[in-house]
Design a protein around this motif. Structure first.
Motif, short mmCIF file in Angstrom:
data_model
loop_
_atom_site.label_atom_id
_atom_site.label_comp_id
_atom_site.label_asym_id
_atom_site.label_seq_id
_atom_site.Cartn_x
_atom_site.Cartn_y
_atom_site.Cartn_z
N ARG A 168 20.62 -62.56 -24.88
CA ARG A 168 20.63 -61.20 -24.37
C ARG A 168 21.80 -60.98 -23.42
NH1 ARG A 168 15.81 -57.11 -23.77
NH2 ARG A 168 16.85 -55.66 -22.40
N GLU A 169 22.06 -61.99 -22.65
CA GLU A 169 23.18 -61.90 -21.72
C GLU A 169 24.48 -61.68 -22.48
OE1 GLU A 169 23.62 -64.44 -17.93
OE2 GLU A 169 24.95 -65.41 -19.35
N LYS A 170 24.64 -62.44 -23.53
CA LYS A 170 25.86 -62.30 -24.33
C LYS A 170 25.98 -60.90 -24.91
CE LYS A 170 26.42 -67.12 -25.81
NZ LYS A 170 26.20 -68.07 -26.92
N LYS A 171 24.85 -60.41 -25.37
CA LYS A 171 24.82 -59.08 -25.97
C LYS A 171 25.22 -58.02 -24.95
CE LYS A 171 21.84 -57.52 -29.71
NZ LYS A 171 20.51 -57.85 -30.26
N ILE A 172 24.69 -58.16 -23.75
CA ILE A 172 25.01 -57.19 -22.71
C ILE A 172 26.50 -57.22 -22.40
CG2 ILE A 172 24.65 -56.59 -20.30
CD1 ILE A 172 21.82 -57.73 -20.59
N VAL A 173 27.04 -58.43 -22.35
CA VAL A 173 28.47 -58.54 -22.08
C VAL A 173 29.25 -57.78 -23.15
CG1 VAL A 173 30.44 -60.13 -21.99
CG2 VAL A 173 28.28 -60.76 -20.92
N GLU A 174 28.83 -57.95 -24.40
CA GLU A 174 29.51 -57.25 -25.49
C GLU A 174 29.42 -55.73 -25.32
OE1 GLU A 174 31.40 -58.49 -28.41
OE2 GLU A 174 31.47 -59.60 -26.54
N THR A 175 28.20 -55.27 -25.09
CA THR A 175 28.01 -53.83 -24.92
C THR A 175 28.90 -53.31 -23.80
OG1 THR A 175 25.71 -54.31 -25.37
CG2 THR A 175 26.26 -52.05 -24.77
N HIS A 223 31.48 -66.63 -23.00
CA HIS A 223 31.35 -65.19 -23.22
C HIS A 223 31.88 -64.39 -22.05
CE1 HIS A 223 27.67 -66.75 -21.44
NE2 HIS A 223 27.21 -65.56 -21.20
N PHE A 224 32.02 -65.02 -20.91
CA PHE A 224 32.65 -64.32 -19.80
C PHE A 224 34.16 -64.56 -19.78
CE2 PHE A 224 28.26 -64.98 -18.10
CZ PHE A 224 27.91 -63.65 -18.09
N GLU A 225 34.53 -65.78 -20.06
CA GLU A 225 35.96 -66.10 -20.04
C GLU A 225 36.72 -65.25 -21.04
OE1 GLU A 225 35.81 -70.79 -18.75
OE2 GLU A 225 35.53 -70.26 -20.84
N LEU A 244 36.44 -62.32 -21.61
CA LEU A 244 36.78 -61.00 -21.07
C LEU A 244 38.19 -60.97 -20.50
CD1 LEU A 244 33.40 -60.16 -19.35
CD2 LEU A 244 34.36 -59.14 -21.41
N ASP A 245 38.68 -62.15 -20.20
CA ASP A 245 40.02 -62.25 -19.66
C ASP A 245 41.03 -61.62 -20.61
OD1 ASP A 245 41.63 -63.17 -17.51
OD2 ASP A 245 42.47 -64.67 -18.90
N LYS A 246 40.78 -61.82 -21.90
CA LYS A 246 41.68 -61.26 -22.91
C LYS A 246 41.75 -59.74 -22.82
CE LYS A 246 39.85 -62.95 -26.56
NZ LYS A 246 39.29 -63.74 -27.66
N TYR A 247 40.68 -59.16 -22.34
CA TYR A 247 40.64 -57.71 -22.24
C TYR A 247 40.99 -57.23 -20.83
CZ TYR A 247 38.12 -58.21 -26.63
OH TYR A 247 37.76 -58.52 -27.91
N SER A 248 41.43 -58.18 -20.03
CA SER A 248 41.76 -57.85 -18.64
C SER A 248 40.60 -57.25 -17.88
CB SER A 248 42.95 -56.89 -18.59
OG SER A 248 44.02 -57.39 -19.33
#
Lengths: 336, 336
Positions: free
Chosen positions: A107-114, A136-138, A140-144
């Motif tokens: 669920r955590e991963k899903k929330i990160v995606e959303t 799944h958090f790291e 996000l770096d690609k998206y700044s």
DNA sequence: CTGTTAGCGCATTCAA
DNA sequence: TTGAATGCGCTAACAG
């Protein structure tokens, strides 16, 4: 019936000027004549003009929204943290999108995606019990999208984090118990996943060392935080030849379950056995036998600090590198 | 370093087709050749294409976000309600923006403004204690933002609402007490602002009527929900010549404060005096003397129903008029 | 079945 | 000091 909100275009037309002039006037741009500026602002007010946020978000590539991912909202701890986050976000004209992982990694991963898809500008995270990796958090770096972890912080390098150290106040707690004459003090640990930095245990041991009291390994037990797990742990302690007279419980829930179970086993709380816990729930004031002391972890403050750190990251030009910042607050022992 | 996310334009260029074809292919538009569709979807996947939500929001004039305004998150009741809201919103690919009024009217108004400016598509509201007028919500009609009130619902006509009736379970509660032999049952009311529909009192009276027990006015007292207010109310009851042997308390907090105070006054709970309360907190299981029964109000269910109603409104063409809908759930008496 | 075009509201660059 | 023009990414009306 449903009138569309006014736009700068309409203002421009009514005033026979260009949209860019209106835009600038509304933004107090220096290179605009006082007269026109006044005119524009007056008319805008009259028309109840309000900038279309979605347009701005689109244009700027920013949503002025931060995501806040928490295990849950039920724990008072997190509710308080939210207040800290909201207060700072509000000051910066940001909105807060809240997601609950319910301590479930998927669920955590899903929330990160959303949240990523909704293009939040940054993320505040207190990880779930299950979270043992942070790809799944790291990612996000690609998206700044900067991430600040708080309270429940993953045990990896190169992250921004804010948390509250329990080490010293655990020492205080155990020393308090020792001073009160307790000679056998037990400690109920939490599950390994939440114990990577086991400050409670370290403090527990250090206090014994300082007071030159030997640590008895059999007094250190573990619970998975479920009621049953805690009961088994307490069971183990009560089955010892030399029962403990005090227990340092992992958190408030464990403390309450411990107290409940001990009572069921006919122990007199605060007489046969005393309990110290972490967090500091208001509800305990309604208990007949509350923990004798609690470690306060300042959730509001943590929320504030984490959010401030996040804004610091948000306001940094993307071409600069920011050193990873790790803020450590100190908890405090509250004696009831 | 920070690569911009791919757009349909790039996909189009790589495939030498037009953006609209790409757009349609991505949307499974019927009038697209299977071949091209596959091609597009394949490439999109490879490029990790993701639609830019801000662009869509802008274009569609929708944010796919609903606002949820609550008095606070600390009350378990609301935390549970949030879960219901989130679940439904999630299913509809909507996000939830949460705001806490902290039972402060001004703050509530401010939150409404912020949410409106951020163009939420709809609003779910449980009003603050102080809210005695709802102009700030009615105003949203001008912006075509539908509002659904839940749980704490204002007492005005022409609104959409979901709430839980306490009438019948209050009757159940009082009848239970009567059956247990209690002859003098008191009732602690809440502040008038939250009592516009005083179902608790009505149920209380009806139960007496049914069992042909006269209602004694002096057994009906009021608290402002503060600890002091509740203590004064209990004080009044305990000062009576004919003390009550049972109390129906406005909510859980009042119940706990009542119990605490009664204990302080040396009354034996469940012997000298029994307490029934509303809501049904898990924490009560840790109390030595919990209320003997509680009225469950199904917060999760309320959240679900309110959100479903809101989506019904959101999915209605703006040229249709929708009759105001008022969903009333029934609470249930839980005997501990 | 596919391409062209326009436009959502705004900030901003370039030109005047 | 102001205006004209551009484009952010996407959808949809219209045209082929």
């Amino acid at each position: 019936m449903e009138k569309k909100p006014p736009t700068i275009k309409e203002i421009a037309k009514k005033l026979n000027i260009s949209v860019s002039t209106v835009s600038r006037a509304l933004h107090d741009h220096p290179s605009i004549g006082l007269r026109t500026k006044m005119q524009v602002q007056k008319l805008a007010a009259e028309m109840n003009y309000e900038p279309n946020q979605t347009a701005i978000q689109f244009k700027q590539g920013k949503t002025f929204t931060i995501g806040l991912i928490l295990p849950n909202l039920m724990e008072e701890y997190f509710s308080l943290a939210i207040n800290g986050v909201e207060d700072i976000a509000f000051k910066n004209n940001y909105n807060v999108l809240i997601g609950q992982s319910h301590d479930d990694l998927e669920r955590e991963k899903k929330i990160v995606e959303t949240m990523r898809k909704h293009r939040v500008d940054g993320l505040l995270v207190s990880i779930s019990k299950q979270t043992d990796a942070i790809e799944h958090f790291e990612q996000l770096d690609k998206y700044s999208i900067p991430v600040v972890f708080f309270d429940r912080v993953p045990n990896v390098p190169d992250i921004h984090s804010v948390w509250c150290s329990l080490y010293y106040s655990t020492i205080d707690a155990v020393e308090l118990l020792l001073k009160k004459g307790h000679e056998r003090i037990a400690h109920i640990c939490g599950p390994p996943s939440l114990n990577i930095k086991n400050e409670r245990l370290e403090g527990y041991i250090e206090a014994h060392k300082r007071k030159k009291v030997p640590v008895n390994e059999s007094l250190i037990v573990t619970t998975d935080l479920s009621k049953e797990g805690t009961e088994q742990a307490v069971e183990k302690l009560l089955g010892l030849k030399n029962k403990p007279t005090a227990i340092v419980a992992f958190n408030e829930t464990v403390a309450l379950d411990t107290i409940q179970y001990a009572k069921k086993k006919k122990l007199k709380i605060n007489k046969d056995i005393s309990v110290v816990s972490y967090a500091n729930w208001p509800i305990t004031s309604h208990l007949d036998y509350p923990p004798i002391a609690s470690v306060e972890q300042f959730p509001y403050e943590q929320g504030v600090r984490a959010t401030e750190l996040l804004f610091k990251l948000l306001n940094t030009k993307s071409d600069q590198t920011i050193p990873y910042e790790n803020v450590v607050l100190q908890s405090e022992l509250i004696v009831h």
